[in-house]
Every structure is written in C-alpha cells, then in structure tokens.
Design an enzyme around this catalytic site. Sequence first.
Site, PDB file in Angstrom:
ATOM      1  N   THR A  98       0.824  -1.223   0.000  1.00  0.00           N
ATOM      2  CA  THR A  98       0.000   0.000   0.000  1.00  0.00           C
ATOM      3  C   THR A  98       0.854   1.268   0.000  1.00  0.00           C
ATOM      4  O   THR A  98       0.581   2.211  -0.754  1.00  0.00           O
ATOM      5  CB  THR A  98      -0.884   0.023   1.274  1.00  0.00           C
ATOM      6  OG1 THR A  98      -1.352  -1.295   1.536  1.00  0.00           O
ATOM      7  CG2 THR A  98      -2.020   0.993   1.134  1.00  0.00           C
ATOM      8  N   HIS A 104      -8.583   0.033   2.928  1.00  0.00           N
ATOM      9  CA  HIS A 104      -8.286  -1.394   3.108  1.00  0.00           C
ATOM     10  C   HIS A 104      -9.576  -2.212   3.086  1.00  0.00           C
ATOM     11  O   HIS A 104      -9.529  -3.422   3.292  1.00  0.00           O
ATOM     12  CB  HIS A 104      -7.593  -1.629   4.454  1.00  0.00           C
ATOM     13  CG  HIS A 104      -6.142  -1.233   4.475  1.00  0.00           C
ATOM     14  ND1 HIS A 104      -5.240  -1.627   3.509  1.00  0.00           N
ATOM     15  CD2 HIS A 104      -5.434  -0.491   5.371  1.00  0.00           C
ATOM     16  CE1 HIS A 104      -4.050  -1.138   3.809  1.00  0.00           C
ATOM     17  NE2 HIS A 104      -4.132  -0.443   4.916  1.00  0.00           N
TER      18      HIS A 104
HETATM   19  P1  A3P Z   1       7.938  -6.362   4.007  1.00  0.00           P
HETATM   20  O1  A3P Z   1       7.388  -6.422   5.389  1.00  0.00           O
HETATM   21  O2  A3P Z   1       7.893  -7.691   3.309  1.00  0.00           O
HETATM   22  O3  A3P Z   1       9.271  -5.741   3.920  1.00  0.00           O
HETATM   23  P2  A3P Z   1       1.966  -1.922   3.274  1.00  0.00           P
HETATM   24  O4  A3P Z   1       2.504  -0.665   2.711  1.00  0.00           O
HETATM   25  O5  A3P Z   1       0.737  -2.417   2.561  1.00  0.00           O
HETATM   26  O6  A3P Z   1       1.811  -1.856   4.735  1.00  0.00           O
HETATM   27  O7  A3P Z   1       3.029  -3.058   2.948  1.00  0.00           O
HETATM   28  C1  A3P Z   1       4.274  -3.035   3.599  1.00  0.00           C
HETATM   29  C2  A3P Z   1       5.240  -3.893   2.812  1.00  0.00           C
HETATM   30  O8  A3P Z   1       5.656  -3.161   1.651  1.00  0.00           O
HETATM   31  C3  A3P Z   1       6.479  -4.162   3.623  1.00  0.00           C
HETATM   32  O9  A3P Z   1       6.960  -5.416   3.144  1.00  0.00           O
HETATM   33  C4  A3P Z   1       7.376  -3.009   3.213  1.00  0.00           C
HETATM   34  O10 A3P Z   1       8.734  -3.211   3.464  1.00  0.00           O
HETATM   35  C5  A3P Z   1       7.062  -2.928   1.724  1.00  0.00           C
HETATM   36  N1  A3P Z   1       7.336  -1.615   1.134  1.00  0.00           N
HETATM   37  C6  A3P Z   1       7.143  -0.396   1.696  1.00  0.00           C
HETATM   38  N2  A3P Z   1       7.512   0.564   0.838  1.00  0.00           N
HETATM   39  C7  A3P Z   1       7.955  -0.046  -0.281  1.00  0.00           C
HETATM   40  C8  A3P Z   1       8.481   0.437  -1.517  1.00  0.00           C
HETATM   41  N3  A3P Z   1       8.641   1.722  -1.761  1.00  0.00           N
HETATM   42  N4  A3P Z   1       8.831  -0.488  -2.450  1.00  0.00           N
HETATM   43  C9  A3P Z   1       8.678  -1.803  -2.218  1.00  0.00           C
HETATM   44  N5  A3P Z   1       8.197  -2.314  -1.058  1.00  0.00           N
HETATM   45  C10 A3P Z   1       7.835  -1.443  -0.093  1.00  0.00           C
END
Ligand code: A3P
Length: 305
Positions: A57, A111
């Site tokens: 997200t 969400h």
């Molecule tokens: P991991 O816990 O596997 O590292 P959300 O944003 O839906 O909460 O999801 C979080 C997940 O997206 C985490 O995964 C986080 O590290 C990863 N994430 C956050 N920013 C990101 C980015 N710019 N590019 C790729 N993944 C990212």
Amino acid sequence: MSAKSGRIRESPYGIELVEHDGFFYTPYVLEGMMKMYSQFKAREDDVFVCSGLKTGTTWLKSIVASIMSQSKGNDLRAKNAHDLIRNVEGIYDPRSMGNAEIPSPRLRGSHLPYSALQPQIGSLGCRIIYIARNPKDTFVSHWMFLPTLQGVHNGETTAPVSKEVFFDCFCNGVSVFGPFVDHVLGFWNASRNQNNILFLTYEDMKVDSLSHIKKIADFLGQSSLTEEDIRYIDSQCSFQFLSTLDVNRNGKLNMKNTNVSNRSFFRKGEVGDWKNHFTPDMNSRMDLAVENKFQEAGLFLKYEL
Ligand code: A3P
C-alpha cells in the site's frame, strides 16, 4: 474458527476483531466504515488506492500521489504516503472524509474489501487501483507488523505473537480485513469485467516498476508524463529512497487516535522473504488454504523473482 462464525471479541493472536458481512475488522475500523457510509459522498472522479494489509500500500500510494501531484514525488520528503492519501474508513479525522472542500479528483485509500466499498464507490464507477501480494510474503509482513497493530491506538503492545498461532488464523481467514483470499478475489473478480479497476501485484511491480508506473499514469489520465518523469517518480518511490527519508525513519502517522511510526511501513521490501520463515508444512498448508483458490480463479501470483 472461520470468518462465517459471527462476532468475536479477541482473536487468538491478541487483536480485537469483529466480523461483519464475512470480513474481520477492528472495532475502530468498523466504526469508521459505518461513519463512511453515513458521511462520505463519493464523486464519480474519485480515485481509490485499495489493498489488504501489508501488500504494498505504502509503495502504491507513494506512486499515485507522485503521479497526481505537480511535484512528482517531492511531497514524499515531508509526508508519509498514508498522510498524503488517507483511508476513507479512517475515523475521527475529517480529512479522511473530505467532502465538499477538496477539489476533484480526490485521492483516497482504503483497506476495505470490495463488497464493503461497493455500495457507493463501486456503483459510481470510481477508479480503483488495487495491489495484491502473494500470501506467503503478505503473511510474514503482517506477522512482523502485529506489534504495531496491537499498539495502533494506545501504543501498548502485548507479548510477541507466535507465528504458528497467527498462521492458523491467517489460513482460516481470521485477520484484520481478512479473509485474505476473499479480499483479493473480490477485487480480482470485479476487475475482470470492469475497466474502472486496475488490478496490480507487488511482485509484477518489483519486476518492472517503470512500466507499471506508466500503466498507473495512463489509468489516471496522466498520459503526458515523460519518460524522465516516470524514472524520477520510480526513484522517489523506491524502497531504498523512501525508507531512508527522515520523515519515514523518525516520523509518526499524522492521524488522530493512532500511534504508528512511519518506519513500521518499511521492513525489507522484497519478494521471497517467506522462504526464511516458512517450514515445508506451512508451505503446503498455505498452498491449500490460499494459493489453490487463487489458481482456481485464474490468478497466478509470483513467489520468487
Ligand atoms: P515487508 O514487510 O515484506 O518488507 P503496506 O505498505 O501495505 O503496509 O506493505 C508493507 C510492505 O511493503 C512491507 O513489506 C514493506 O517493506 C514494503 N514496502 C514499503 N515501501 C515499499 C516500496 N517503496 N517499495 C517496495 N516495497 C515497499
């Protein structure tokens, strides 16, 4: 326990959950959803960034906010993406609702499952961008995020949640905004015959972020972005760049009644970390509980790159 079993108060992994129309919510979110139904007036040109928990997200919101802003990503230096694009079910915060005062097109996150959004948003044909992620990496990311979820409103966390206990719950559909399978398939099935829904996956975006940013920009009617703009947005929204910004290392979400550090949205940002946490038994159980259902629905996700 299954998502059909009615109201429960405390999930076995220490987070209060309430079942409503086949999905699980925290009481806070359910209240926000009800408030959204009564107060939020969708417009046809609203844009919704939708996802389950921990599926990318933050990354998608960063990209959408950058595409739609004149500064093409510079806003992200001052604000976490969740402060730039607020969830419509976030309650007690008038900025989440933003009715008359915000000019079109409004950017909102959510969400909520598709069925919960549908009454007012889906039926108007608003543009929806959904990001899905393979359930194994989602599970690990979600499990690691549980202490943050526990302390989301008061900063208090309890003992670390056992992976095994949460695994049983996740596979049985009992997690915040779960069942995960139904969340993903709600948007997947809708996207197959509605062109107002753009369905993306975390893994495909990792493989080729540039072409996905272009695709998102076209979907949002921003086809005039140059290749240089797209490359700039890509670099400003990368995990490497965002996770080292001061706002994301030291800042907190600017949301009433919540206590969440921006850094909790950045962990590893990789595909395949599940291999460091799954046993062979967990692997086959997750395939049975989730992956097989995706395949039956024609959805094929990547588990490694
Ligand atoms: P991991 O816990 O596997 O590292 P959300 O944003 O839906 O909460 O999801 C979080 C997940 O997206 C985490 O995964 C986080 O590290 C990863 N994430 C956050 N920013 C990101 C980015 N710019 N590019 C790729 N993944 C990212």
